[in-house]
Design a protein around this motif. Sequence first.
Motif, PDB file in Angstrom:
ATOM      1  N   ALA A  68       0.851  -1.261   0.228  1.00  0.00           N
ATOM      2  CA  ALA A  68       0.181  -0.114   0.066  1.00  0.00           C
ATOM      3  C   ALA A  68       0.888   1.276  -0.015  1.00  0.00           C
ATOM      4  O   ALA A  68       0.444   2.402  -0.417  1.00  0.00           O
ATOM      5  N   GLY A  71       1.354   2.107  -3.351  1.00  0.00           N
ATOM      6  CA  GLY A  71       0.241   2.796  -3.829  1.00  0.00           C
ATOM      7  C   GLY A  71      -0.120   3.904  -3.233  1.00  0.00           C
ATOM      8  O   GLY A  71      -0.602   5.074  -4.223  1.00  0.00           O
ATOM      9  N   ILE A  72       0.372   4.487  -2.209  1.00  0.00           N
ATOM     10  CA  ILE A  72       0.085   5.866  -1.796  1.00  0.00           C
ATOM     11  C   ILE A  72       1.124   6.850  -2.546  1.00  0.00           C
ATOM     12  O   ILE A  72       0.664   7.821  -3.120  1.00  0.00           O
ATOM     13  N   SER A  75      -0.477   7.333  -6.244  1.00  0.00           N
ATOM     14  CA  SER A  75      -1.724   8.025  -6.126  1.00  0.00           C
ATOM     15  C   SER A  75      -1.395   9.314  -6.091  1.00  0.00           C
ATOM     16  O   SER A  75      -2.078  10.140  -6.596  1.00  0.00           O
ATOM     17  N   LEU A 225      -3.487   3.659  -4.671  1.00  0.00           N
ATOM     18  CA  LEU A 225      -3.600   3.055  -3.544  1.00  0.00           C
ATOM     19  C   LEU A 225      -5.104   2.379  -3.504  1.00  0.00           C
ATOM     20  O   LEU A 225      -5.262   1.403  -2.916  1.00  0.00           O
ATOM     21  N   GLN A 228      -4.733  -0.716  -5.233  1.00  0.00           N
ATOM     22  CA  GLN A 228      -4.088  -1.912  -4.345  1.00  0.00           C
ATOM     23  C   GLN A 228      -4.980  -2.343  -2.953  1.00  0.00           C
ATOM     24  O   GLN A 228      -4.888  -3.471  -2.961  1.00  0.00           O
TER      25      GLN A 228
END
Length: 277
Positions: A68, A71-72, A75, A225, A228
């Motif tokens: 994650a 993913g952050i 994003s 995110l 994910q």
Amino acid sequence: MNDKTKFMLKKIAFYAFIFTVVAWIVIPIIVSTLYAFSSKLDYYDPEKVVPTNFTTAWVKTILFTLGAWDGIKNSVVVALLTIAISFSLGIPAGYAVARFAFRGKDTIKLSIVALRMFPIPVMAIPLVVLYIRLNLIDTLLGVALAHTAMALPFVVLITSSIFGSVEKELEEAAMVFGLTRLGAFLKITLPLALPGLAAAAMFTFVMSWNEVFVASILTLHNRTLPAQILSIVAGASGGAAPAYYKFAAAFIMTLPAMMFVFFARRYLVTMWGITLR
């Protein structure tokens, strides 16, 4: 029933409505935060409503083991690219709609809104085929372009309303004193419109941050995110993830967006003419 009683009843009804709206928004955030850090024993204890033992294991697992954190970062990059591209196209278009009278102006405005009529799942397969041919599949730029297509109609309408609220006479006075139209826009109109543009940027960021369908079908490795998180909670270990992982995922999803809105709120409040003390 006298006027004083009516006034009190209206006041009570108003505050009850405000309390309901606030509770509707805040309670899910509080619950997801509490159970994101709840221990497994407290979570499954039927006699405990509020956990008393906490752990960071679930959040750490989702962030660093299940990807994650990447993913952050993806994003954030996609949201910033979406804001940059949307504003590069939307600000000139919004300014033209607000300042100039031309044939078909209302039709163009309605057409801009009509672009949001088509559901994205219907366009999923053609979109994927197009992205494969353009070599944009599984790229952050490709996701940002898709998010731009979703956000741009609203950016044009919002910016046109913002520029329409800035007095046209200010630009004309600036041009009388020697500025070009571009110079008047950059030095007069744009600074006055910054609070509203910040609100538009906030809307675009949150829209891009929360979007999951397009990001899921266009990416496999470079996922944002939400995409994910979807793959984590729906497909962990071949099945659905435990519930406390879902609460941890909800906490991870909401926290960055809340932080962004918190830091950008001053511009939004300024646009509404309210002074923060």
